[in-house]
Structure formats: C-alpha cells, structure tokens
Motif scaffolding. Structure first.
Motif, PDB file in Angstrom:
ATOM      1  N   GLU A 129       0.831  -1.207   0.000  1.00 26.70           N
ATOM      2  CA  GLU A 129       0.000   0.000   0.000  1.00 26.70           C
ATOM      3  C   GLU A 129       0.864   1.255   0.000  1.00 26.70           C
ATOM      4  OE1 GLU A 129      -3.488  -0.038   2.795  1.00 26.70           O
ATOM      5  OE2 GLU A 129      -2.632  -2.009   3.260  1.00 26.70           O
ATOM      6  N   PHE A 130       1.937   1.231   0.776  1.00 20.89           N
ATOM      7  CA  PHE A 130       2.839   2.382   0.844  1.00 20.89           C
ATOM      8  C   PHE A 130       3.442   2.673  -0.528  1.00 20.89           C
ATOM      9  CE2 PHE A 130       7.005   4.335   1.844  1.00 20.89           C
ATOM     10  CZ  PHE A 130       6.563   5.446   2.535  1.00 20.89           C
ATOM     11  N   LYS A 131       3.862   1.614  -1.215  1.00 19.70           N
ATOM     12  CA  LYS A 131       4.415   1.792  -2.556  1.00 19.70           C
ATOM     13  C   LYS A 131       3.379   2.399  -3.493  1.00 19.70           C
ATOM     14  CE  LYS A 131       7.836  -1.902  -2.585  1.00 19.70           C
ATOM     15  NZ  LYS A 131       8.205  -3.172  -3.228  1.00 19.70           N
ATOM     16  N   ARG A 132       2.141   1.925  -3.424  1.00 22.20           N
ATOM     17  CA  ARG A 132       1.091   2.483  -4.287  1.00 22.20           C
ATOM     18  C   ARG A 132       0.857   3.964  -3.976  1.00 22.20           C
ATOM     19  NH1 ARG A 132      -1.053  -2.705  -3.840  1.00 22.20           N
ATOM     20  NH2 ARG A 132      -2.339  -2.217  -2.019  1.00 22.20           N
ATOM     21  N   LEU A 133       0.965   4.334  -2.715  1.00 23.72           N
ATOM     22  CA  LEU A 133       0.768   5.726  -2.305  1.00 23.72           C
ATOM     23  C   LEU A 133       1.897   6.629  -2.804  1.00 23.72           C
ATOM     24  CD1 LEU A 133      -0.793   7.808  -0.481  1.00 23.72           C
ATOM     25  CD2 LEU A 133       0.729   7.074   1.371  1.00 23.72           C
ATOM     26  N   VAL A 134       3.121   6.151  -2.715  1.00 23.53           N
ATOM     27  CA  VAL A 134       4.295   6.974  -2.975  1.00 23.53           C
ATOM     28  C   VAL A 134       4.807   6.878  -4.414  1.00 23.53           C
ATOM     29  CG1 VAL A 134       6.700   7.313  -2.271  1.00 23.53           C
ATOM     30  CG2 VAL A 134       4.959   6.893  -0.554  1.00 23.53           C
ATOM     31  N   LEU A 135       4.532   5.786  -5.094  1.00 28.08           N
ATOM     32  CA  LEU A 135       5.037   5.581  -6.453  1.00 28.08           C
ATOM     33  C   LEU A 135       4.748   6.749  -7.400  1.00 28.08           C
ATOM     34  CD1 LEU A 135       6.530   3.715  -8.365  1.00 28.08           C
ATOM     35  CD2 LEU A 135       4.350   2.592  -8.861  1.00 28.08           C
ATOM     36  N   PRO A 136       3.565   7.383  -7.350  1.00 29.60           N
ATOM     37  CA  PRO A 136       3.319   8.505  -8.261  1.00 29.60           C
ATOM     38  C   PRO A 136       4.283   9.683  -8.073  1.00 29.60           C
ATOM     39  CG  PRO A 136       1.255   7.742  -7.313  1.00 29.60           C
ATOM     40  CD  PRO A 136       2.364   7.039  -6.579  1.00 29.60           C
ATOM     41  N   TYR A 137       4.983   9.737  -6.955  1.00 31.01           N
ATOM     42  CA  TYR A 137       5.908  10.838  -6.680  1.00 31.01           C
ATOM     43  C   TYR A 137       7.358  10.493  -7.016  1.00 31.01           C
ATOM     44  CZ  TYR A 137       1.841  12.489  -4.158  1.00 31.01           C
ATOM     45  OH  TYR A 137       0.572  12.877  -3.830  1.00 31.01           O
ATOM     46  N   CYS A 138       7.624   9.249  -7.382  1.00 32.94           N
ATOM     47  CA  CYS A 138       8.997   8.824  -7.668  1.00 32.94           C
ATOM     48  C   CYS A 138       9.478   9.354  -9.010  1.00 32.94           C
ATOM     49  CB  CYS A 138       9.088   7.297  -7.680  1.00 32.94           C
ATOM     50  SG  CYS A 138       8.952   6.578  -6.052  1.00 32.94           S
ATOM     51  N   VAL A 139      10.752   9.694  -9.045  1.00 35.09           N
ATOM     52  CA  VAL A 139      11.395  10.138 -10.278  1.00 35.09           C
ATOM     53  C   VAL A 139      12.669   9.325 -10.434  1.00 35.09           C
ATOM     54  CG1 VAL A 139      12.551  12.051 -11.448  1.00 35.09           C
ATOM     55  CG2 VAL A 139      10.469  12.464 -10.134  1.00 35.09           C
ATOM     56  N   ARG A 140      12.736   8.546 -11.503  1.00 33.66           N
ATOM     57  CA  ARG A 140      13.931   7.757 -11.788  1.00 33.66           C
ATOM     58  C   ARG A 140      14.942   8.554 -12.609  1.00 33.66           C
ATOM     59  NH1 ARG A 140      15.039   3.504  -8.919  1.00 33.66           N
ATOM     60  NH2 ARG A 140      13.217   2.316  -8.407  1.00 33.66           N
ATOM     61  N   ASP A 141      14.458   9.308 -13.589  1.00 32.06           N
ATOM     62  CA  ASP A 141      15.339  10.041 -14.500  1.00 32.06           C
ATOM     63  C   ASP A 141      14.967  11.521 -14.458  1.00 32.06           C
ATOM     64  OD1 ASP A 141      16.877  11.070 -16.537  1.00 32.06           O
ATOM     65  OD2 ASP A 141      16.170   9.652 -18.061  1.00 32.06           O
ATOM     66  N   PHE A 142      15.535  12.236 -13.489  1.00 32.42           N
ATOM     67  CA  PHE A 142      15.181  13.639 -13.296  1.00 32.42           C
ATOM     68  C   PHE A 142      15.557  14.486 -14.508  1.00 32.42           C
ATOM     69  CE2 PHE A 142      15.698  17.948 -11.642  1.00 32.42           C
ATOM     70  CZ  PHE A 142      14.476  18.106 -11.016  1.00 32.42           C
ATOM     71  N   GLU A 143      16.662  14.153 -15.138  1.00 35.11           N
ATOM     72  CA  GLU A 143      17.100  14.894 -16.329  1.00 35.11           C
ATOM     73  C   GLU A 143      16.003  14.896 -17.393  1.00 35.11           C
ATOM     74  OE1 GLU A 143      20.164  17.005 -18.338  1.00 35.11           O
ATOM     75  OE2 GLU A 143      20.311  16.096 -16.371  1.00 35.11           O
ATOM     76  N   ARG A 144      15.393  13.748 -17.606  1.00 38.45           N
ATOM     77  CA  ARG A 144      14.348  13.626 -18.625  1.00 38.45           C
ATOM     78  C   ARG A 144      13.003  14.112 -18.099  1.00 38.45           C
ATOM     79  NH1 ARG A 144      10.566  10.061 -19.277  1.00 38.45           N
ATOM     80  NH2 ARG A 144      11.468   8.548 -17.871  1.00 38.45           N
ATOM     81  N   GLU A 145      12.623  13.671 -16.907  1.00 42.74           N
ATOM     82  CA  GLU A 145      11.298  13.982 -16.378  1.00 42.74           C
ATOM     83  C   GLU A 145      11.158  15.433 -15.929  1.00 42.74           C
ATOM     84  OE1 GLU A 145       9.346  11.000 -13.920  1.00 42.74           O
ATOM     85  OE2 GLU A 145      11.065   9.698 -14.292  1.00 42.74           O
ATOM     86  N   GLY A 146      12.249  16.099 -15.595  1.00 50.19           N
ATOM     87  CA  GLY A 146      12.183  17.474 -15.137  1.00 50.19           C
ATOM     88  C   GLY A 146      12.221  18.486 -16.271  1.00 50.19           C
ATOM     89  N   ARG A 147      12.388  18.000 -17.500  1.00 43.83           N
ATOM     90  CA  ARG A 147      12.473  18.892 -18.659  1.00 43.83           C
ATOM     91  C   ARG A 147      11.073  19.274 -19.126  1.00 43.83           C
ATOM     92  NH1 ARG A 147      14.818  15.611 -22.404  1.00 43.83           N
ATOM     93  NH2 ARG A 147      16.687  15.728 -21.170  1.00 43.83           N
TER      94      ARG A 147
END
Length: 165
Positions: A129-147
């Motif tokens: 449940e914790f993973k389901r709650l927090v997963l939408p906030y995870c960023v693996r590739d900030f260089e790509r996702e923050g652009r």
C-alpha cells in the motif's frame, strides 16, 4: 507550500502531484529502493524543512491539519519498515528510512510501513500500500522527467510560466 499555485489551475491535483514529484521525487525513489532491500540497519538521512514538508505532503491527505503550518524547528519524519515474516526473524527489528519504485509483489507480504511525523504516527499500512501511495511521486530520471517539453500556451494553461524554446 510547494504546490500552492495548483489550486488556481484547471487540474489542481495533477499540478500538485507534478510539483511534488519534481521537488522530492528523487528522494522518494531512494527511500523506496532502500526499503526494497531491508538489511536490518538504521538508515538515517538529514534534511531541512524543505525536505520534511514535501515528504509529509505525499503521505497525508491534502487537507490534513499538519499541513496548515510550516514544520516546527527540529521537525522530523521517520519511515519505519516492520516485518512479521519468519524469513526476516534472523535480522533485528527493521527500522528504515527507505522502498522500491517497483510493483507490489509477494516480496512485500508481511512487511508494513509506519510513518511518524515529530513522533506522531501519521500512517500505518502494508509495504505494498505504501508503494502504491508513494510511487506517483517517484522520479527515476530527473534529467528527462524534469524537462519542460510543451509550448508556452501549455504552460500558461497549467498555471506555470515557461519560456519558448
């Protein structure tokens, strides 16, 4: 705090989530990755109110009373990983500040997360449940996702300012 402008957009929840992802997403990924591999150790990280606030905002409901004020001096947030699994019995009680941005699996069965904010329990749930709650906030590739890859018109519709490329 970090997503205050979200309320003035057409999609406040989506804007709120995206703002939190960009502010704290890499830390969430690190926390989840560490929880995915419990080692019986205490994992301690230090930060400021700018770290505590967005972490808290991701695990409590949007209107929670704890979000009405800036965190008091010396505030802290703890993520405890507990296990009732017999396979984990050889290790001491699991207390960790970190889990994996992967899918919930049998590996998570019998493991639970308790979140404490300034010593007060604010969340108790299964690791899945914790993973389901927090997963939408995870960023693996900030260089790509923050652009930003939209147009200036897209940015003005989202409530954020952007410069034309």
């Amino acid at each position: 705090i970090f997503e205050a402008g979200a309320e003035f957009t057409d999609e406040p929840e989506a804007v709120r989530q995206e703002a939190l992802r960009l502010v704290i997403g890499r830390l969430w990924t690190h926390i989840l990755d560490t929880m995915a591999k419990p080692d019986g150790s205490l994992h301690l990280m230090s930060g400021h109110d700018w770290s505590v606030s967005p972490l808290l905002m991701c695990v409590v409901p949007h209107g929670d009373k704890r979000l009405r004020h800036w965190p008091p001096f010396c505030s802290n947030i703890a993520f405890e990983l507990w296990s009732t699994r017999s396979a984990d019995a050889e290790m001491p009680r699991k207390l960790s500040h970190h889990a994996s941005c992967g899918d919930a699996s049998a590996h998570d069965a019998g493991r639970h997360v308790r979140v404490l904010y300034n010593g007060e329990a604010v969340l108790l749930c299964s690791l899945a449940e914790f993973k389901r709650l927090v997963l939408p906030y995870c960023v693996r590739d900030f260089e790509r996702e923050g652009r930003y890859e939209g147009t200036a018109a897209d940015a003005s519709n989202s409530g954020f300012n952007a410069q034309q490329k």
